[in-house]
Design an enzyme around this catalytic site. Structure first.
Site, PDB file in Angstrom:
ATOM      1  N   LYS A 172      25.899  48.949  32.883  1.00  0.00           N
ATOM      2  CA  LYS A 172      25.352  49.131  34.230  1.00  0.00           C
ATOM      3  C   LYS A 172      26.392  49.843  35.084  1.00  0.00           C
ATOM      4  O   LYS A 172      27.456  49.282  35.373  1.00  0.00           O
ATOM      5  CB  LYS A 172      25.019  47.789  34.878  1.00  0.00           C
ATOM      6  CG  LYS A 172      24.270  47.970  36.193  1.00  0.00           C
ATOM      7  CD  LYS A 172      24.244  46.728  37.038  1.00  0.00           C
ATOM      8  CE  LYS A 172      25.361  46.685  38.053  1.00  0.00           C
ATOM      9  NZ  LYS A 172      25.401  47.794  39.007  1.00  0.00           N
ATOM     10  N   GLU A 247      38.681  42.876  34.380  1.00  0.00           N
ATOM     11  CA  GLU A 247      39.715  43.620  35.111  1.00  0.00           C
ATOM     12  C   GLU A 247      39.375  43.488  36.590  1.00  0.00           C
ATOM     13  O   GLU A 247      38.437  44.117  37.059  1.00  0.00           O
ATOM     14  CB  GLU A 247      39.719  45.098  34.687  1.00  0.00           C
ATOM     15  CG  GLU A 247      39.844  45.338  33.193  1.00  0.00           C
ATOM     16  CD  GLU A 247      41.125  44.788  32.585  1.00  0.00           C
ATOM     17  OE1 GLU A 247      42.110  44.624  33.320  1.00  0.00           O
ATOM     18  OE2 GLU A 247      41.116  44.494  31.383  1.00  0.00           O
ATOM     19  N   CYS A 281      42.898  50.590  41.619  1.00  0.00           N
ATOM     20  CA  CYS A 281      43.333  49.204  41.443  1.00  0.00           C
ATOM     21  C   CYS A 281      44.844  49.115  41.201  1.00  0.00           C
ATOM     22  O   CYS A 281      45.471  48.127  41.531  1.00  0.00           O
ATOM     23  CB  CYS A 281      42.586  48.575  40.282  1.00  0.00           C
ATOM     24  SG  CYS A 281      42.743  49.532  38.785  1.00  0.00           S
ATOM     25  N   GLU A 380      43.090  42.859  49.834  1.00  0.00           N
ATOM     26  CA  GLU A 380      43.035  44.168  49.164  1.00  0.00           C
ATOM     27  C   GLU A 380      42.232  45.133  50.043  1.00  0.00           C
ATOM     28  O   GLU A 380      41.030  44.951  50.240  1.00  0.00           O
ATOM     29  CB  GLU A 380      42.326  43.962  47.817  1.00  0.00           C
ATOM     30  CG  GLU A 380      42.246  45.191  46.970  1.00  0.00           C
ATOM     31  CD  GLU A 380      41.414  44.965  45.701  1.00  0.00           C
ATOM     32  OE1 GLU A 380      40.490  44.130  45.697  1.00  0.00           O
ATOM     33  OE2 GLU A 380      41.699  45.656  44.716  1.00  0.00           O
TER      34      GLU A 380
HETATM   35  P1  NAD Z   1      32.293  44.842  42.897  1.00  0.00           P
HETATM   36  O1  NAD Z   1      32.825  43.591  42.328  1.00  0.00           O
HETATM   37  O2  NAD Z   1      31.622  44.800  44.209  1.00  0.00           O
HETATM   38  O3  NAD Z   1      31.246  45.515  41.887  1.00  0.00           O
HETATM   39  C1  NAD Z   1      31.556  45.836  40.553  1.00  0.00           C
HETATM   40  C2  NAD Z   1      30.282  45.899  39.732  1.00  0.00           C
HETATM   41  O4  NAD Z   1      29.705  44.596  39.702  1.00  0.00           O
HETATM   42  C3  NAD Z   1      29.214  46.829  40.293  1.00  0.00           C
HETATM   43  O5  NAD Z   1      28.565  47.493  39.220  1.00  0.00           O
HETATM   44  C4  NAD Z   1      28.256  45.860  40.970  1.00  0.00           C
HETATM   45  O6  NAD Z   1      26.931  46.367  41.036  1.00  0.00           O
HETATM   46  C5  NAD Z   1      28.333  44.661  40.036  1.00  0.00           C
HETATM   47  N1  NAD Z   1      27.939  43.375  40.625  1.00  0.00           N
HETATM   48  C6  NAD Z   1      27.946  43.008  41.933  1.00  0.00           C
HETATM   49  N2  NAD Z   1      27.512  41.727  42.063  1.00  0.00           N
HETATM   50  C7  NAD Z   1      27.241  41.274  40.809  1.00  0.00           C
HETATM   51  C8  NAD Z   1      26.776  40.035  40.285  1.00  0.00           C
HETATM   52  N3  NAD Z   1      26.501  38.986  41.068  1.00  0.00           N
HETATM   53  N4  NAD Z   1      26.617  39.920  38.944  1.00  0.00           N
HETATM   54  C9  NAD Z   1      26.912  40.956  38.130  1.00  0.00           C
HETATM   55  N5  NAD Z   1      27.332  42.149  38.570  1.00  0.00           N
HETATM   56  C10 NAD Z   1      27.504  42.316  39.895  1.00  0.00           C
HETATM   57  O7  NAD Z   1      33.535  45.863  42.901  1.00  0.00           O
HETATM   58  P2  NAD Z   1      33.573  47.321  43.522  1.00  0.00           P
HETATM   59  O8  NAD Z   1      33.543  47.189  45.003  1.00  0.00           O
HETATM   60  O9  NAD Z   1      32.585  48.185  42.821  1.00  0.00           O
HETATM   61  O10 NAD Z   1      35.039  47.822  43.054  1.00  0.00           O
HETATM   62  C11 NAD Z   1      36.207  47.545  43.741  1.00  0.00           C
HETATM   63  C12 NAD Z   1      36.932  46.358  43.133  1.00  0.00           C
HETATM   64  O11 NAD Z   1      37.187  46.609  41.768  1.00  0.00           O
HETATM   65  C13 NAD Z   1      38.289  46.104  43.748  1.00  0.00           C
HETATM   66  O12 NAD Z   1      38.457  44.728  43.938  1.00  0.00           O
HETATM   67  C14 NAD Z   1      39.276  46.602  42.695  1.00  0.00           C
HETATM   68  O13 NAD Z   1      40.538  45.980  42.712  1.00  0.00           O
HETATM   69  C15 NAD Z   1      38.535  46.279  41.457  1.00  0.00           C
HETATM   70  N6  NAD Z   1      39.024  47.103  40.362  1.00  0.00           N
HETATM   71  C16 NAD Z   1      39.865  46.536  39.446  1.00  0.00           C
HETATM   72  C17 NAD Z   1      40.361  47.295  38.403  1.00  0.00           C
HETATM   73  C18 NAD Z   1      41.281  46.707  37.374  1.00  0.00           C
HETATM   74  O14 NAD Z   1      41.557  47.377  36.388  1.00  0.00           O
HETATM   75  N7  NAD Z   1      41.772  45.503  37.529  1.00  0.00           N
HETATM   76  C19 NAD Z   1      39.999  48.649  38.289  1.00  0.00           C
HETATM   77  C20 NAD Z   1      39.151  49.194  39.256  1.00  0.00           C
HETATM   78  C21 NAD Z   1      38.657  48.405  40.281  1.00  0.00           C
END
Ligand code: NAD
Length: 478
Positions: A172, A247, A281, A380
């Site tokens: 997804k 992650e 990240c 963050e």
């Molecule tokens: P997010 O958690 O809002 O969303 C990530 C994904 O999860 C999206 O596809 C979203 O549609 C889905 N999602 C949302 N609610 C869900 C649920 N209840 N059940 C299942 N899936 C769900 O994150 P974002 O805003 O897209 O990305 C930013 C975040 O990602 C930041 O916190 C960043 O630190 C983190 N990030 C971490 C890494 C790493 O390697 N550690 C890398 C990139 C981004």
């Protein structure tokens, strides 16, 4: 405006409900296309397709799979221009950066094709007359849920290692960057990947993502995103005791010691702060700068920020586009306001030129005179905002750096490598970068420390996460 379809079982399909939703150009705020709004029934269809394909894909020899992965890399390169332009349109990435990301995605498939054949099981000597060994096997059907911050490369980072070792996938993409995910599916459809080996379905996290996490026939979840969503996914996945490779969030400390090479540090850190509008990240979260070099560091930071050209990702001169969405712009700008209210100094940034008011732009921003206990230092921000804190020899810099619910990575800058090395063992993080920020296909990323995740991604170690080791024990004297 084009209405796109999703990719399930090697076919282009609408959502069972027939519903769609719009995706938006973050540079203008205008709608650019419609994608299917999948639901539980679509997830189920995708999982069935992935399960059927697993019986074919996992039975191929490693060499056969690697050949297909090499073809995928070729197909990505052949479509690089189109994919990069789409990343500019739907995510706001300047063309040069988006093109680089696309090439990186191709490299990822090549790396996994080349290294997967070297991932072996293990012989375990026990006693005479017996043979005992660990056989490495794919985990099965993997459900991938990915964030919007690096949409093209992230798709490759997930799919390449999982496919290389024989898994099949349901992925997804982030809802706001769905078209990029579907373009990726189109590229995969031009290769010899068996139908159903990768299924890409679009829809909101709360419904589609959650249905993936709960599905009883998905064996493992590979998630990148915020820690809050990660916790929800783990809770959903616990019902069927799935393996979760996570992650998650970070707020990475940067320690600039008194003897640091400031120019070299800013070349790396300020670039990372403003590239992709700070939506990285692994980027700097909060800077602790020694009082002896604090003023100089701030001045040099301003000089760097002045070189950043904010604008339309299509313009060649642009080095920083918008952030990904209106919600995210409001969140980042909210943090800047909060920082000033808390007493930080808005050293650089502020008002946007008229031309940038329509899209979701945030100007490169430097908040100095920040303090460790301010919200801007604790949370963050995930945007082009540098939060700079002065420290002195009286401060316990390790305690400050470690005081966070996250433990993703830390950056240290000093000319005295021995001083830097002394910090390595006590920094409670998954990666430490000393005088560099280096992440390549060979290096695993991620951590199981605090709320920043579970497991590794990338390199041989990351690929091994998508395998299981089966113990086989034989008494050959019977
Ligand atoms: P997010 O958690 O809002 O969303 C990530 C994904 O999860 C999206 O596809 C979203 O549609 C889905 N999602 C949302 N609610 C869900 C649920 N209840 N059940 C299942 N899936 C769900 O994150 P974002 O805003 O897209 O990305 C930013 C975040 O990602 C930041 O916190 C960043 O630190 C983190 N990030 C971490 C890494 C790493 O390697 N550690 C890398 C990139 C981004």
């Amino acid at each position: 405006m084009q209405i796109h379809k999703m990719y399930i079982g090697g076919r282009w399909v609408e959502a069972e409900s027939g519903k769609t939703f719009a995706t938006v150009n973050p540079s203008t705020g205008e709608e650019i296309g419609f994608v299917p709004c999948a639901g539980e029934a679509d997830v189920d269809k995708a999982v069935k397709a992935a399960r059927a394909a697993f019986n074919i894909w996992s039975k191929k020899t490693q060499a056969e799979r690697s050949k297909v992965l090499m073809k995928i890399a070729e197909a990505i390169r052949a479509n690089a221009d189109e994919l990069a332009k789409l990343e500019g349109l739907e995510h706001g990435t300047p063309y040069k950066d988006a093109f680089g990301a696309t090439m990186g995605a191709a490299d990822k498939f090549e790396y996994c094709a080349g290294t997967a054949p070297t991932l072996m099981g293990q012989h375990i000597p026990v006693k005479d007359g017996t043979l005992s060994y660990l056989q490495r096997e794919p985990v099965g059907v993997i459900g991938f849920i990915i964030p919007w911050n690096l949409p093209t490369i992230m798709t490759a980072v997930k799919l390449a290692p999982a496919l290389a070792v024989g898994n099949t996938c349901v992925l997804k993409p982030p809802s706001i960057n769905s078209m990029i995910g579907l373009k990726f599916a189109e590229i995969l459809s031009q290769t010899d990947l068996p139908p159903g080996a990768v299924n890409i379905i679009t829809g909101p996290g709360g419904s589609v993502g959650s249905a993936i996490a709960k599905h009883p026939d998905i064996d493992c979840i590979g998630f990148t995103g915020s820690s809050e969503t990660g916790k929800r996914i783990m809770s959903d996945a616990s019902g069927t005791v799935k393996k979760c490779v996570m992650e998650l969030g970070g707020n990475n400390p940067v320690i600039i010691m008194a003897d640091a090479d400031l120019d070299a540090s800013l070349k790396v850190l300020a670039w990372r702060q403003f590239n992709n509008s700070g939506q990285h990240c692994s980027g700097p979260g909060r800077y602790y700068v020694h009082e002896k070099v604090y003023d100089q560091f701030c001045e040099k930071y301003i000089a760097y920020a002045k070189t950043v050209v904010v604008g339309d990702p299509k313009d060649e001169a642009t080095t920083m586009g918008p952030v990904v969405s209106k919600e995210h712009r409001d969140k980042v700008e909210g943090y800047i306001k909060k920082g000033v209210e808390e007493g930080a100094t808005l050293l650089y940034g502020g008002e946007k030129p008229e031309a940038l008011r329509k899209g979701f732009f945030v100007m490169p921003t430097i908040l100095s005179n920040a303090a460790h206990d301010m919200v801007i230092a604790k949370e963050e921000i995930f945007g082009p905002v540098a939060v700079i804190i002065k420290y002195t020899d009286k401060d316990d810099i390790l305690a400050l750096a470690n005081d966070s619910p996250y433990g993703l990575c830390a950056h240290v800058w000093t000319k005295n490598i021995a001083k830097g090395m002394l910090l390595v063992n006590d920094l409670h993080v998954g990666s430490v970068f000393i005088n560099c920020q280096m992440l390549s296909n060979e290096q695993p990323w991620g951590t199981s420390i605090k709320e920043s995740g579970i497991g590794k991604e990338g390199g041989m170690v990351g690929m091994a996460e998508f395998t299981d080791l089966k113990l086989v024990a034989i008494n050959y004297m019977v």
